[in-house]
Structure formats: C-alpha cells, structure tokens
Design an enzyme around this catalytic site. Structure first.
Site, PDB file in Angstrom:
ATOM      1  N   HIS A 222      41.555  42.812  45.848  1.00  0.00           N
ATOM      2  CA  HIS A 222      41.631  41.373  45.565  1.00  0.00           C
ATOM      3  C   HIS A 222      41.143  40.552  46.760  1.00  0.00           C
ATOM      4  O   HIS A 222      40.407  39.579  46.589  1.00  0.00           O
ATOM      5  CB  HIS A 222      43.054  40.974  45.187  1.00  0.00           C
ATOM      6  CG  HIS A 222      43.435  41.357  43.797  1.00  0.00           C
ATOM      7  ND1 HIS A 222      42.965  40.701  42.689  1.00  0.00           N
ATOM      8  CD2 HIS A 222      44.230  42.346  43.341  1.00  0.00           C
ATOM      9  CE1 HIS A 222      43.457  41.264  41.607  1.00  0.00           C
ATOM     10  NE2 HIS A 222      44.229  42.267  41.964  1.00  0.00           N
TER      11      HIS A 222
ATOM     12  N   ALA B  50      49.125  34.599  48.914  1.00  0.00           N
ATOM     13  CA  ALA B  50      49.456  35.800  48.154  1.00  0.00           C
ATOM     14  C   ALA B  50      50.956  36.034  48.268  1.00  0.00           C
ATOM     15  O   ALA B  50      51.479  36.221  49.364  1.00  0.00           O
ATOM     16  CB  ALA B  50      48.686  36.993  48.689  1.00  0.00           C
TER      17      ALA B  50
ATOM     18  N   GLY C  53      43.464  36.562  32.413  1.00  0.00           N
ATOM     19  CA  GLY C  53      42.393  35.893  33.143  1.00  0.00           C
ATOM     20  C   GLY C  53      42.867  34.693  33.932  1.00  0.00           C
ATOM     21  O   GLY C  53      42.056  33.921  34.442  1.00  0.00           O
TER      22      GLY C  53
ATOM     23  N   ARG D 279      37.436  37.767  47.199  1.00  0.00           N
ATOM     24  CA  ARG D 279      37.502  36.331  47.478  1.00  0.00           C
ATOM     25  C   ARG D 279      36.323  35.893  48.341  1.00  0.00           C
ATOM     26  O   ARG D 279      35.802  36.672  49.136  1.00  0.00           O
ATOM     27  CB  ARG D 279      38.816  36.000  48.192  1.00  0.00           C
ATOM     28  CG  ARG D 279      39.991  36.210  47.284  1.00  0.00           C
ATOM     29  CD  ARG D 279      41.316  35.871  47.952  1.00  0.00           C
ATOM     30  NE  ARG D 279      42.346  36.531  47.166  1.00  0.00           N
ATOM     31  CZ  ARG D 279      43.316  37.273  47.655  1.00  0.00           C
ATOM     32  NH1 ARG D 279      43.447  37.429  48.949  1.00  0.00           N
ATOM     33  NH2 ARG D 279      44.186  37.846  46.850  1.00  0.00           N
TER      34      ARG D 279
ATOM     35  N   ALA E 299      49.932  38.805  31.038  1.00  0.00           N
ATOM     36  CA  ALA E 299      49.300  39.860  31.829  1.00  0.00           C
ATOM     37  C   ALA E 299      47.855  40.049  31.390  1.00  0.00           C
ATOM     38  O   ALA E 299      47.551  40.071  30.196  1.00  0.00           O
ATOM     39  CB  ALA E 299      50.082  41.167  31.654  1.00  0.00           C
TER      40      ALA E 299
END
Length: 184
Positions: A58, A40, A22, A62, A19
């Site tokens: 998120h 996803a 990176g 992108r 977790a």
C-alpha cells in the site's frame, strides 16, 4: 472560509463502503495534490510477515509526495492541521476503532473510554481546517452478529460513522466500486 464567489469549499469528506468496495482507492483519487499526509491507522503485528507485506504494498502504491504517518492519535493530528497544510487522508476509521476497543479492553468491559476517544475524534474532524478525507467501513448493511464482540463493533462503528458524517461536508458510499453521494 468562503471563496471569492461566496461558496464554501468542501474540506471534510467521509468515504464509506464495504470490504473491497473500492473506498480507499476512491478516497485517494479525491486528492490530486502532489503532497498529502496519509494517516494509516492499521497497527503492525509483530511477526506477521503477510501483514507487513500488505502494508508495504500500500505504501509503495502511493504518490511519492505523500507522507505516511502510522498513528493511533488521529484526533491530535487532525486537530493540529492548519489551512494551507497538505491534505490529510485517514484510512481507516474501522481499523482505528478496533485498536481503541483493544486498548480499552472493551470487548469484555466498559466501552466508555472508547466513546470518549470517538468524541475527541469527531470534535477534531468538525474543526479541521485543512482538506480532510476519511475512510471507514460500512457495516450496518449486514446481518446481526452472533457474538457480543461482533455486535459491539458493529454498533460502535455505526455510531462513529454517523457522528463523523455529521461533522463532514460531504459523505460518499462506495457500492460495487461506484460512489453514491449521501451528503454534500
């Protein structure tokens, strides 16, 4: 397919990590193409505004040419990829597995249907002809969970990661934000 110099390009990469290690950012950095398909695997939770905000954040980070696909049918998407298609990034297998365990009600029942779905995914990864980057959590470095469901998840994810690693050309482990090459 070998290149002109006879080398075989790496097309399938697995990025593992704990977790907040990176792993997702590193996986995204492996793709320098203007176009990509971002798969996803997280499922939307009706009424969970915090989760929706997290997902939106998120997506906004992108690159503009990256197309986001929210699906649980990862094997089908990977299997259908062709040479020359935009690269595919799957984030992440641990979340996908959690959904599969939920769907099969395997937390308290038989896990065989989930294992069949895992085998289907591993076969698709092994045959993928487009550039593919997969992200997964590494949970094998922690303590033995006290609950059956915790042990089930740890064991099934460990088996999934091991099988996908065998199907990939390259495997990286992110530790404290630093990549360690395990394969390739």
């Amino acid at each position: 397919m070998p290149s002109l110099d006879g080398s075989v390009p790496r097309v399938r990469t697995l990025v593992l990590g704990g977790a907040r290690s990176g792993k997702s950012a590193h996986a995204e950095g492996l793709l320098t193409d203007d176009l990509a398909t971002y798969v996803a695997t997280a499922r939307r939770i009706p009424g969970d505004a915090e989760w929706d905000t997290r997902i939106a954040k998120h997506v906004a980070q992108r690159p503009p040419g990256w197309h986001t696909v929210e699906t649980t049918e990862v094997a089908e998407l990977v299997r259908d990829a062709a040479p020359g298609d935009p690269p595919i990034l799957v984030d992440d297998l641990a979340t996908w597995l959690t959904g599969e365990l939920d769907d099969a009600r395997a937390w308290d029942g038989p896990v065989e249907p989930v294992r069949a779905r895992v085998a289907e995914l591993v076969e698709a990864v092994g045959g993928c002809r487009a550039r593919l980057v997969l992200v997964s959590a590494e949970v094998g470095l922690g303590v033995v969970p006290q609950t059956r469901s915790g042990r089930l998840f740890r064991d099934e994810l460990g088996a999934l990661n091991a099988a996908v690693a065998q199907a990939c050309d390259e495997v990286l482990l992110l530790v404290a934000g630093l990549p360690v090459r395990l394969k390739g």
